[in-house]
Design a protein around this motif. Sequence first.
Motif, PDB file in Angstrom:
ATOM      1  N   ASP A  66       1.039   4.114  -3.021  1.00 31.23           N
ATOM      2  CA  ASP A  66       0.911   5.561  -2.808  1.00 31.23           C
ATOM      3  C   ASP A  66       2.143   6.299  -3.315  1.00 31.23           C
ATOM      4  O   ASP A  66       2.024   7.312  -4.022  1.00 31.23           O
ATOM      5  CB  ASP A  66       0.697   5.865  -1.328  1.00 31.23           C
ATOM      6  CG  ASP A  66      -0.719   5.591  -0.865  1.00 31.23           C
ATOM      7  OD1 ASP A  66      -1.618   5.415  -1.716  1.00 31.23           O
ATOM      8  OD2 ASP A  66      -0.933   5.542   0.363  1.00 31.23           O
ATOM      9  N   LYS A 103      -4.818   7.197  -6.443  1.00 24.56           N
ATOM     10  CA  LYS A 103      -4.556   6.418  -5.227  1.00 24.56           C
ATOM     11  C   LYS A 103      -5.826   5.700  -4.779  1.00 24.56           C
ATOM     12  O   LYS A 103      -5.789   4.517  -4.422  1.00 24.56           O
ATOM     13  CB  LYS A 103      -4.053   7.321  -4.105  1.00 24.56           C
ATOM     14  CG  LYS A 103      -2.642   7.790  -4.250  1.00 24.56           C
ATOM     15  CD  LYS A 103      -2.306   8.643  -3.039  1.00 24.56           C
ATOM     16  CE  LYS A 103      -0.964   9.263  -3.109  1.00 24.56           C
ATOM     17  NZ  LYS A 103      -0.679  10.045  -1.892  1.00 24.56           N
ATOM     18  N   HIS A 118      -6.128   1.722  -4.496  1.00 30.68           N
ATOM     19  CA  HIS A 118      -6.466   1.012  -3.261  1.00 30.68           C
ATOM     20  C   HIS A 118      -7.719   0.158  -3.457  1.00 30.68           C
ATOM     21  O   HIS A 118      -7.815  -0.931  -2.874  1.00 30.68           O
ATOM     22  CB  HIS A 118      -6.612   1.983  -2.089  1.00 30.68           C
ATOM     23  CG  HIS A 118      -5.283   2.499  -1.627  1.00 30.68           C
ATOM     24  ND1 HIS A 118      -4.382   1.741  -0.938  1.00 30.68           N
ATOM     25  CD2 HIS A 118      -4.701   3.713  -1.807  1.00 30.68           C
ATOM     26  CE1 HIS A 118      -3.299   2.448  -0.679  1.00 30.68           C
ATOM     27  NE2 HIS A 118      -3.466   3.650  -1.216  1.00 30.68           N
ATOM     28  N   GLU A 148       2.338   9.016  -6.374  1.00 32.75           N
ATOM     29  CA  GLU A 148       2.859  10.353  -6.071  1.00 32.75           C
ATOM     30  C   GLU A 148       4.050  10.680  -6.969  1.00 32.75           C
ATOM     31  O   GLU A 148       4.196  11.808  -7.447  1.00 32.75           O
ATOM     32  CB  GLU A 148       3.267  10.443  -4.602  1.00 32.75           C
ATOM     33  CG  GLU A 148       2.094  10.493  -3.662  1.00 32.75           C
ATOM     34  CD  GLU A 148       2.485  10.311  -2.204  1.00 32.75           C
ATOM     35  OE1 GLU A 148       3.693  10.355  -1.869  1.00 32.75           O
ATOM     36  OE2 GLU A 148       1.563  10.104  -1.389  1.00 32.75           O
ATOM     37  N   GLU A 164       0.831  -1.213   0.000  1.00 25.17           N
ATOM     38  CA  GLU A 164       0.000   0.000   0.000  1.00 25.17           C
ATOM     39  C   GLU A 164       0.860   1.255   0.000  1.00 25.17           C
ATOM     40  O   GLU A 164       0.572   2.213  -0.725  1.00 25.17           O
ATOM     41  CB  GLU A 164      -0.975  -0.023   1.172  1.00 25.17           C
ATOM     42  CG  GLU A 164      -2.034  -1.088   0.969  1.00 25.17           C
ATOM     43  CD  GLU A 164      -3.196  -0.954   1.916  1.00 25.17           C
ATOM     44  OE1 GLU A 164      -3.390   0.130   2.482  1.00 25.17           O
ATOM     45  OE2 GLU A 164      -3.926  -1.941   2.049  1.00 25.17           O
TER      46      GLU A 164
END
Length: 175
Positions: free
Chosen positions: A79, A163, A167, A83, A75
């Motif tokens: 992220d 994101k 997820h 980014e 996870e």
Amino acid sequence: MTDTMIRIAAGLERAFAARGFAEPSVEDLRDAAGVSLRTLYKYMPSRADMVLAALEHRHARYLAHLFDRLPDGPEAALDALLERVGTWLATETAHGCLFHGAVAADPGSVPLREVLSRHKAEVAHRAGEATGLAGREIELLVLMEGLTQAWSLHTDAAVISAKRLGHGLRSREAG
């Protein structure tokens, strides 16, 4: 690749990224590479070779930017990866994906299509491994390419949305 070839490829990458593939003259490319015309042609005998060298340089830089020192855990890696795509778009890519731009400038070029395909496949494969989504490379590629397209309109909101979608993909994979 020698230091001279790397320096030339870096200059060519900057020139093509800033001005596209049709606009820069050979003299512009020579100046961007910081070498004489003779040296430029010694290492890259044609404009097609110059484009491929620039893309190979871009490929290596992009992979390093995305994947070097990713955090542990799928996870956190997801992220960070998204980014980093956003950061790349903010700092490196004023006109969209350089690989797609090269193919658009010369759609009949088999070598350009091959380098585009190899670049996208490697990014997706490495993203799958890093995020625990191996086997979902197409979904990851759609997510990252969508972020690339949406970023110019929505900047940070596009990263946040990517994101969220990533997820959601991870939770469906775990469930």
